[in-house]
Design a protein around this motif. Structure first.
Motif, PDB file in Angstrom:
ATOM      1  N   VAL A  93       0.833  -1.215   0.000  1.00 56.56           N
ATOM      2  CA  VAL A  93       0.000   0.000   0.000  1.00 56.56           C
ATOM      3  C   VAL A  93       0.863   1.260   0.000  1.00 56.56           C
ATOM      4  O   VAL A  93       0.482   2.278  -0.588  1.00 56.56           O
ATOM      5  CB  VAL A  93      -1.008   0.027   1.181  1.00 56.56           C
ATOM      6  CG1 VAL A  93      -1.960  -1.160   1.093  1.00 56.56           C
ATOM      7  CG2 VAL A  93      -0.325   0.108   2.522  1.00 56.56           C
ATOM      8  N   GLU A  94       2.028   1.193   0.610  1.00 55.96           N
ATOM      9  CA  GLU A  94       2.898   2.359   0.591  1.00 55.96           C
ATOM     10  C   GLU A  94       3.445   2.609  -0.811  1.00 55.96           C
ATOM     11  O   GLU A  94       3.606   3.761  -1.233  1.00 55.96           O
ATOM     12  CB  GLU A  94       4.013   2.198   1.615  1.00 55.96           C
ATOM     13  CG  GLU A  94       3.485   2.293   3.054  1.00 55.96           C
ATOM     14  CD  GLU A  94       4.560   2.199   4.110  1.00 55.96           C
ATOM     15  OE1 GLU A  94       5.674   1.742   3.785  1.00 55.96           O
ATOM     16  OE2 GLU A  94       4.281   2.566   5.272  1.00 55.96           O
ATOM     17  N   ALA A  95       3.704   1.528  -1.558  1.00 53.37           N
ATOM     18  CA  ALA A  95       4.142   1.680  -2.939  1.00 53.37           C
ATOM     19  C   ALA A  95       3.031   2.285  -3.793  1.00 53.37           C
ATOM     20  O   ALA A  95       3.260   3.193  -4.600  1.00 53.37           O
ATOM     21  CB  ALA A  95       4.574   0.333  -3.506  1.00 53.37           C
ATOM     22  N   LEU A  96       1.812   1.788  -3.624  1.00 49.94           N
ATOM     23  CA  LEU A  96       0.673   2.334  -4.365  1.00 49.94           C
ATOM     24  C   LEU A  96       0.449   3.804  -4.010  1.00 49.94           C
ATOM     25  O   LEU A  96       0.194   4.644  -4.883  1.00 49.94           O
ATOM     26  CB  LEU A  96      -0.581   1.520  -4.066  1.00 49.94           C
ATOM     27  CG  LEU A  96      -0.613   0.101  -4.656  1.00 49.94           C
ATOM     28  CD1 LEU A  96      -1.700  -0.738  -3.983  1.00 49.94           C
ATOM     29  CD2 LEU A  96      -0.843   0.154  -6.156  1.00 49.94           C
ATOM     30  N   GLY A  97       0.564   4.110  -2.730  1.00 49.75           N
ATOM     31  CA  GLY A  97       0.410   5.491  -2.294  1.00 49.75           C
ATOM     32  C   GLY A  97       1.460   6.407  -2.895  1.00 49.75           C
ATOM     33  O   GLY A  97       1.187   7.569  -3.210  1.00 49.75           O
ATOM     34  N   GLY A  98       2.665   5.862  -3.078  1.00 49.56           N
ATOM     35  CA  GLY A  98       3.725   6.650  -3.700  1.00 49.56           C
ATOM     36  C   GLY A  98       3.370   7.060  -5.123  1.00 49.56           C
ATOM     37  O   GLY A  98       3.701   8.161  -5.570  1.00 49.56           O
ATOM     38  N   MET A 147      -2.117   9.123   4.220  1.00 49.23           N
ATOM     39  CA  MET A 147      -1.820   9.655   2.887  1.00 49.23           C
ATOM     40  C   MET A 147      -2.688  10.856   2.534  1.00 49.23           C
ATOM     41  O   MET A 147      -2.413  11.562   1.566  1.00 49.23           O
ATOM     42  CB  MET A 147      -1.973   8.553   1.837  1.00 49.23           C
ATOM     43  CG  MET A 147      -0.949   7.455   1.943  1.00 49.23           C
ATOM     44  SD  MET A 147      -1.267   6.086   0.805  1.00 49.23           S
ATOM     45  CE  MET A 147      -0.089   4.867   1.434  1.00 49.23           C
ATOM     46  N   ALA A 148      -3.754  11.070   3.321  1.00 50.76           N
ATOM     47  CA  ALA A 148      -4.579  12.265   3.125  1.00 50.76           C
ATOM     48  C   ALA A 148      -3.735  13.525   3.257  1.00 50.76           C
ATOM     49  O   ALA A 148      -4.029  14.556   2.630  1.00 50.76           O
ATOM     50  CB  ALA A 148      -5.725  12.290   4.135  1.00 50.76           C
ATOM     51  N   GLU A 149      -2.675  13.472   4.077  1.00 53.32           N
ATOM     52  CA  GLU A 149      -1.793  14.621   4.261  1.00 53.32           C
ATOM     53  C   GLU A 149      -0.793  14.757   3.123  1.00 53.32           C
ATOM     54  O   GLU A 149      -0.032  15.728   3.074  1.00 53.32           O
ATOM     55  CB  GLU A 149      -1.035  14.480   5.587  1.00 53.32           C
ATOM     56  CG  GLU A 149      -1.937  14.345   6.809  1.00 53.32           C
ATOM     57  CD  GLU A 149      -2.834  15.558   6.983  1.00 53.32           C
ATOM     58  OE1 GLU A 149      -2.344  16.684   6.741  1.00 53.32           O
ATOM     59  OE2 GLU A 149      -4.011  15.389   7.351  1.00 53.32           O
ATOM     60  N   ARG A 150      -0.778  13.785   2.208  1.00 52.98           N
ATOM     61  CA  ARG A 150       0.182  13.803   1.090  1.00 52.98           C
ATOM     62  C   ARG A 150      -0.535  13.920  -0.252  1.00 52.98           C
ATOM     63  O   ARG A 150       0.000  13.536  -1.291  1.00 52.98           O
ATOM     64  CB  ARG A 150       1.026  12.532   1.127  1.00 52.98           C
ATOM     65  CG  ARG A 150       1.935  12.445   2.339  1.00 52.98           C
ATOM     66  CD  ARG A 150       2.362  11.025   2.653  1.00 52.98           C
ATOM     67  NE  ARG A 150       2.800  10.278   1.497  1.00 52.98           N
ATOM     68  CZ  ARG A 150       2.896   8.950   1.476  1.00 52.98           C
ATOM     69  NH1 ARG A 150       2.550   8.234   2.545  1.00 52.98           N
ATOM     70  NH2 ARG A 150       3.311   8.328   0.391  1.00 52.98           N
ATOM     71  N   GLY A 151      -1.761  14.444  -0.216  1.00 53.52           N
ATOM     72  CA  GLY A 151      -2.451  14.684  -1.471  1.00 53.52           C
ATOM     73  C   GLY A 151      -3.094  13.472  -2.088  1.00 53.52           C
ATOM     74  O   GLY A 151      -3.228  13.380  -3.310  1.00 53.52           O
ATOM     75  N   ALA A 215     -15.620   9.272  -1.389  1.00 52.86           N
ATOM     76  CA  ALA A 215     -15.242   9.368   0.027  1.00 52.86           C
ATOM     77  C   ALA A 215     -14.173  10.450   0.204  1.00 52.86           C
ATOM     78  O   ALA A 215     -13.160  10.446  -0.500  1.00 52.86           O
ATOM     79  CB  ALA A 215     -14.716   8.034   0.534  1.00 52.86           C
ATOM     80  N   PRO A 216     -14.372  11.398   1.123  1.00 49.24           N
ATOM     81  CA  PRO A 216     -13.347  12.416   1.385  1.00 49.24           C
ATOM     82  C   PRO A 216     -12.072  11.792   1.951  1.00 49.24           C
ATOM     83  O   PRO A 216     -12.087  10.690   2.512  1.00 49.24           O
ATOM     84  CB  PRO A 216     -14.010  13.322   2.430  1.00 49.24           C
ATOM     85  CG  PRO A 216     -15.478  13.069   2.289  1.00 49.24           C
ATOM     86  CD  PRO A 216     -15.593  11.625   1.905  1.00 49.24           C
ATOM     87  N   ALA A 217     -10.987  12.506   1.812  1.00 49.57           N
ATOM     88  CA  ALA A 217      -9.707  12.029   2.330  1.00 49.57           C
ATOM     89  C   ALA A 217      -9.786  11.785   3.833  1.00 49.57           C
ATOM     90  O   ALA A 217     -10.344  12.592   4.574  1.00 49.57           O
ATOM     91  CB  ALA A 217      -8.614  13.042   2.015  1.00 49.57           C
ATOM     92  N   GLY A 218      -9.224  10.662   4.268  1.00 53.35           N
ATOM     93  CA  GLY A 218      -9.174  10.338   5.686  1.00 53.35           C
ATOM     94  C   GLY A 218     -10.429   9.706   6.248  1.00 53.35           C
ATOM     95  O   GLY A 218     -10.572   9.595   7.468  1.00 53.35           O
ATOM     96  N   THR A 219     -11.338   9.235   5.371  1.00 47.84           N
ATOM     97  CA  THR A 219     -12.620   8.689   5.812  1.00 47.84           C
ATOM     98  C   THR A 219     -12.521   7.221   6.203  1.00 47.84           C
ATOM     99  O   THR A 219     -11.847   6.432   5.536  1.00 47.84           O
ATOM    100  CB  THR A 219     -13.670   8.825   4.684  1.00 47.84           C
ATOM    101  OG1 THR A 219     -13.786  10.187   4.316  1.00 47.84           O
ATOM    102  CG2 THR A 219     -15.023   8.301   5.133  1.00 47.84           C
TER     103      THR A 219
END
Length: 301
Positions: A93-98, A147-151, A215-219
């Motif tokens: 998931v961290e790779a996908l988030g990147g 990841m909400a804090e990273r756009g 869904a909003p970020a961080g939901t």
């Protein structure tokens, strides 16, 4: 939207794929075998060959799609090391988030409600209380929500422990049926009043679509159609279908009878999805757990 689904050929993932396609989205599915690739192609899904360990590949595909749903898991049949499974999923998931960072695109990760607040009603806003039951999956959920804090428009969709419906071959219900067949009784622990939340897999798939769409970020979302079904009712439905006695067993007997499920079968895990329903207009429409068991498809040999 063109959405990448990790776990696209799984029990829940395949339902998500169908829900997305029916809603007009394009789907790219992760496939690690020729069989999985052929299954995805046959339903109109673009195939991305790889595995959860292929981090560069995951990062690359996330960068070229409009959103990601992570519904994959390293099943216990692949490794009994829960820490290793959790580490693999966290790295994935961290790779996908990147690949999504700074884009504002959606990333929905699959999590669960089981064991978070035993004996107390769990809501979408209940603070995390560290304990052994959900611990291996918490880092994955926390990583994606952060990841909400990273756009990234990230959200966590927490599934009920009992995701039921046709095609369930490895879930809790099918496992309980297998135990009942093997032991000759359908059992519950103590008075069996402890509650298990449930959701039909097709209703869960609808919520995944709603999450990736808006869904909003961080939901945090709860895919829970029934707040809690008494375990004795589940045992009773299985016993009726198999024409087996329905019996109460003690905590001491549970380990021998239920094997690796023993820590779970006496959990009281009531869970609310009220906020999810209010925020997203989600309305489960498919059969409830007991009605689904009584339809008989779980007992077809």
């Amino acid at each position: 939207m063109r959405i990448f689904v990790a776990g696209a050929t799984g029990y829940v993932g395949s339902a998500i794929v169908r829900e997305l396609i029916d809603a007009g989205h394009k789907v790219v599915g992760l496939a690690r075998s020729d069989t999985s690739a052929a299954a995805l192609s046959s339903v109109g899904v673009d195939v991305h060959r790889g595995d959860l360990d292929d981090l560069d590949s995951l990062r690359a595909v996330a960068a070229i799609v409009d959103g990601v749903i992570f519904a994959a898991n390293k099943h216990i049949s692949e490794t009994t090391d829960s820490a290793k499974r959790a580490r693999t999923e966290l790295d994935a998931v961290e790779a996908l988030g990147g690949g999504l960072e700074g884009t504002g695109k959606p990333f929905v990760v699959t999590s669960g409600v089981i064991g978070r607040t035993p004996g107390s009603l769990l809501t979408e806003e209940t603070p995390d209380v560290p304990n052994a039951m959900p611990a291996p999956r918490l880092p994955v959920e926390r990583s994606v929500l952060a990841m909400a804090e990273r756009g990234v428009r990230s959200s966590s969709l927490r599934l009920a422990p009992t995701v039921h419906g046709e095609g369930d071959a490895r879930g809790f219900v099918s496992t309980l049926i297998g135990i009942a067949r093997k032991t000759g009784v359908s059992a519950f622990v103590g008075d069996g009043s402890n509650q298990w939340p449930s959701v039909h897999r097709l209703d869960a798939a609808t919520l995944f679509r709603l999450a990736v769409e808006r869904a909003p970020a961080g939901t945090r979302l709860h895919a829970v159609a029934e707040e809690g079904v008494p375990f004795r009712d589940i045992a009773g439905a299985i016993g009726r279908q198999l024409a087996l006695p329905v019996v109460s067993i003690s905590e001491e007997e549970a380990g021998r009878h239920f094997s690796f499920l023993a820590p779970l079968v006496s959990l009281d895990n009531p869970t609310s999805s009220e906020l999810t329903r209010e925020r997203f207009g989600w309305r489960p429409t498919h059969p409830a757990l007991i009605a689904d068991i009584e339809e008989g498809h779980y007992f077809e040999q």
